[in-house]
Scaffold this motif. Structure first.
Motif, PDB file in Angstrom:
ATOM      1  N   THR A 127      13.361 -34.776 -27.585  1.00  0.00           N
ATOM      2  CA  THR A 127      13.278 -34.446 -29.009  1.00  0.00           C
ATOM      3  C   THR A 127      11.836 -34.611 -29.496  1.00  0.00           C
ATOM      4  O   THR A 127      10.918 -34.800 -28.696  1.00  0.00           O
ATOM      5  CB  THR A 127      14.241 -35.319 -29.833  1.00  0.00           C
ATOM      6  OG1 THR A 127      13.815 -36.680 -29.772  1.00  0.00           O
ATOM      7  CG2 THR A 127      15.671 -35.207 -29.312  1.00  0.00           C
ATOM      8  N   SER A 161      14.049 -29.730 -27.726  1.00  0.00           N
ATOM      9  CA  SER A 161      14.071 -29.252 -29.104  1.00  0.00           C
ATOM     10  C   SER A 161      12.766 -28.513 -29.391  1.00  0.00           C
ATOM     11  O   SER A 161      11.778 -28.647 -28.654  1.00  0.00           O
ATOM     12  CB  SER A 161      14.236 -30.422 -30.078  1.00  0.00           C
ATOM     13  OG  SER A 161      13.051 -31.200 -30.126  1.00  0.00           O
ATOM     14  N   ILE A 177      18.102 -39.278 -23.440  1.00  0.00           N
ATOM     15  CA  ILE A 177      17.304 -38.610 -24.460  1.00  0.00           C
ATOM     16  C   ILE A 177      15.977 -39.362 -24.537  1.00  0.00           C
ATOM     17  O   ILE A 177      15.913 -40.490 -25.004  1.00  0.00           O
ATOM     18  CB  ILE A 177      17.993 -38.598 -25.830  1.00  0.00           C
ATOM     19  CG1 ILE A 177      19.403 -38.010 -25.713  1.00  0.00           C
ATOM     20  CG2 ILE A 177      17.164 -37.790 -26.829  1.00  0.00           C
ATOM     21  CD1 ILE A 177      20.175 -37.980 -27.018  1.00  0.00           C
ATOM     22  N   CYS A 216      13.711 -40.111 -27.993  1.00  0.00           N
ATOM     23  CA  CYS A 216      14.769 -39.789 -28.944  1.00  0.00           C
ATOM     24  C   CYS A 216      14.252 -40.015 -30.362  1.00  0.00           C
ATOM     25  O   CYS A 216      13.868 -41.135 -30.715  1.00  0.00           O
ATOM     26  CB  CYS A 216      16.001 -40.660 -28.695  1.00  0.00           C
ATOM     27  SG  CYS A 216      17.388 -40.310 -29.788  1.00  0.00           S
ATOM     28  N   SER A 217      14.217 -38.963 -31.154  1.00  0.00           N
ATOM     29  CA  SER A 217      13.771 -39.110 -32.539  1.00  0.00           C
ATOM     30  C   SER A 217      14.820 -39.872 -33.343  1.00  0.00           C
ATOM     31  O   SER A 217      16.012 -39.871 -32.999  1.00  0.00           O
ATOM     32  CB  SER A 217      13.539 -37.739 -33.170  1.00  0.00           C
ATOM     33  OG  SER A 217      14.770 -37.046 -33.327  1.00  0.00           O
ATOM     34  N   THR A 263      17.548 -37.498 -34.537  1.00  0.00           N
ATOM     35  CA  THR A 263      18.592 -37.245 -33.540  1.00  0.00           C
ATOM     36  C   THR A 263      19.521 -38.439 -33.430  1.00  0.00           C
ATOM     37  O   THR A 263      20.742 -38.294 -33.365  1.00  0.00           O
ATOM     38  CB  THR A 263      17.958 -36.944 -32.176  1.00  0.00           C
ATOM     39  OG1 THR A 263      17.174 -35.755 -32.262  1.00  0.00           O
ATOM     40  CG2 THR A 263      19.026 -36.766 -31.102  1.00  0.00           C
ATOM     41  N   SER A 289      22.005 -38.392 -36.208  1.00  0.00           N
ATOM     42  CA  SER A 289      23.050 -37.399 -35.993  1.00  0.00           C
ATOM     43  C   SER A 289      24.088 -37.890 -34.989  1.00  0.00           C
ATOM     44  O   SER A 289      25.298 -37.695 -35.185  1.00  0.00           O
ATOM     45  CB  SER A 289      22.428 -36.085 -35.499  1.00  0.00           C
ATOM     46  OG  SER A 289      21.606 -35.512 -36.483  1.00  0.00           O
ATOM     47  N   ASN A 332      23.279 -28.962 -32.799  1.00  0.00           N
ATOM     48  CA  ASN A 332      22.535 -28.251 -31.763  1.00  0.00           C
ATOM     49  C   ASN A 332      23.047 -28.719 -30.400  1.00  0.00           C
ATOM     50  O   ASN A 332      23.911 -29.601 -30.325  1.00  0.00           O
ATOM     51  CB  ASN A 332      21.024 -28.485 -31.904  1.00  0.00           C
ATOM     52  CG  ASN A 332      20.668 -29.969 -31.898  1.00  0.00           C
ATOM     53  OD1 ASN A 332      21.051 -30.713 -30.996  1.00  0.00           O
ATOM     54  ND2 ASN A 332      19.927 -30.408 -32.920  1.00  0.00           N
ATOM     55  N   ILE A 382      21.639 -30.413 -28.012  1.00  0.00           N
ATOM     56  CA  ILE A 382      21.344 -31.806 -27.668  1.00  0.00           C
ATOM     57  C   ILE A 382      22.403 -32.726 -28.264  1.00  0.00           C
ATOM     58  O   ILE A 382      22.964 -33.589 -27.574  1.00  0.00           O
ATOM     59  CB  ILE A 382      19.935 -32.216 -28.152  1.00  0.00           C
ATOM     60  CG1 ILE A 382      18.854 -31.484 -27.339  1.00  0.00           C
ATOM     61  CG2 ILE A 382      19.742 -33.739 -28.043  1.00  0.00           C
ATOM     62  CD1 ILE A 382      17.443 -31.748 -27.810  1.00  0.00           C
ATOM     63  N   GLU A 383      22.687 -32.529 -29.539  1.00  0.00           N
ATOM     64  CA  GLU A 383      23.686 -33.369 -30.203  1.00  0.00           C
ATOM     65  C   GLU A 383      25.074 -33.142 -29.605  1.00  0.00           C
ATOM     66  O   GLU A 383      25.833 -34.102 -29.398  1.00  0.00           O
ATOM     67  CB  GLU A 383      23.705 -33.065 -31.699  1.00  0.00           C
ATOM     68  CG  GLU A 383      22.412 -33.487 -32.410  1.00  0.00           C
ATOM     69  CD  GLU A 383      22.352 -32.996 -33.848  1.00  0.00           C
ATOM     70  OE1 GLU A 383      23.377 -32.479 -34.349  1.00  0.00           O
ATOM     71  OE2 GLU A 383      21.286 -33.126 -34.480  1.00  0.00           O
TER      72      GLU A 383
END
Length: 201
Positions: free
Chosen positions: A11, A38, A99, A102-103, A106, A109, A117, A119-120
């Motif tokens: 991310t 992403s 991940i 990982c932001s 994200t 979420s 998306n 990734i999620e």
């Protein structure tokens, strides 16, 4: 054909070097990788590592195979719209996902069970199938919201592994710091490796 398979998502958090080291390490030990990036991750990768990866997914897969000299279909890059890919369904997805980085967006979420998306959705699949999910946030300081989201995910069985390398191995380069975190991930995945020194070695 491969020893195991994982989903590796990237991310827009800072820390692209960690991702690059982890990707190469997984390739080196014969792991098949479903790779999700992403749009923000591509921007950070260019900013931090000066790497401009192709936008077209077919070109990207060719680029990665050439760059890492990987086996055929060892690294499978997917787009955000590949909803028919194996990672989108519990009947076919790998049971391990990382991940890195990982932001916090994200992470939020995931804590709320969103699937906006791929990734999620992939992470949601891992959670519902009781697989192994490792998230590697890179932010400082963490807000109370960030910490609450981490606690929620930890309670769901997620391993929260912030990109916070140790220094007891006396790192001399940034690559040494990347190695430290990569080794910790490999340990949690139960994958044998010879990356870096362990405590008291």
């Amino acid at each position: 054909m491969f020893k195991s398979k994982v989903t590796l998502a990237v991310t827009g958090a800072s820390g692209s070097g960690y991702f690059l080291r982890l990707l190469k390490s997984l390739i080196d030990v014969d792991v098949q990788i479903y790779l999700l990036l992403s749009d923000a991750a591509k921007i950070v990768l260019k900013t931090e590592e000066n790497e401009a990866w192709p936008e077209d997914v077919d070109e990207l897969n060719f680029f990665l195979a050439d760059k890492y000299q990987s086996k055929e279909k060892q690294v499978i890059a997917l787009t955000a719209k590949d909803w028919f890919s194996p990672v989108a369904s519990g009947s076919s997805a790998p049971d391990k996902m990382i991940i890195c980085p990982c932001s916090c967006g994200t992470m939020a979420s995931l804590a709320q069970g969103l699937s906006n998306n791929l990734i999620e959705r992939s992470a949601d699949v891992i959670l519902k199938e009781r697989g192994q999910l490792i998230i590697m946030p890179r932010e400082t300081p963490f807000s109370t919201v960030h910490l609450r989201n981490m606690l929620t995910l930890s309670e769901l069985g997620v391993t929260v592994m912030p990109l916070a390398p140790g220094f007891y191995h006396q790192p001399k380069t940034i690559a040494d710091l990347h190695d430290f975190m990569t080794a910790r991930v490999m340990d949690h995945l139960k994958i044998s490796h010879n990356i870096g020194k362990r405590w008291c070695e």
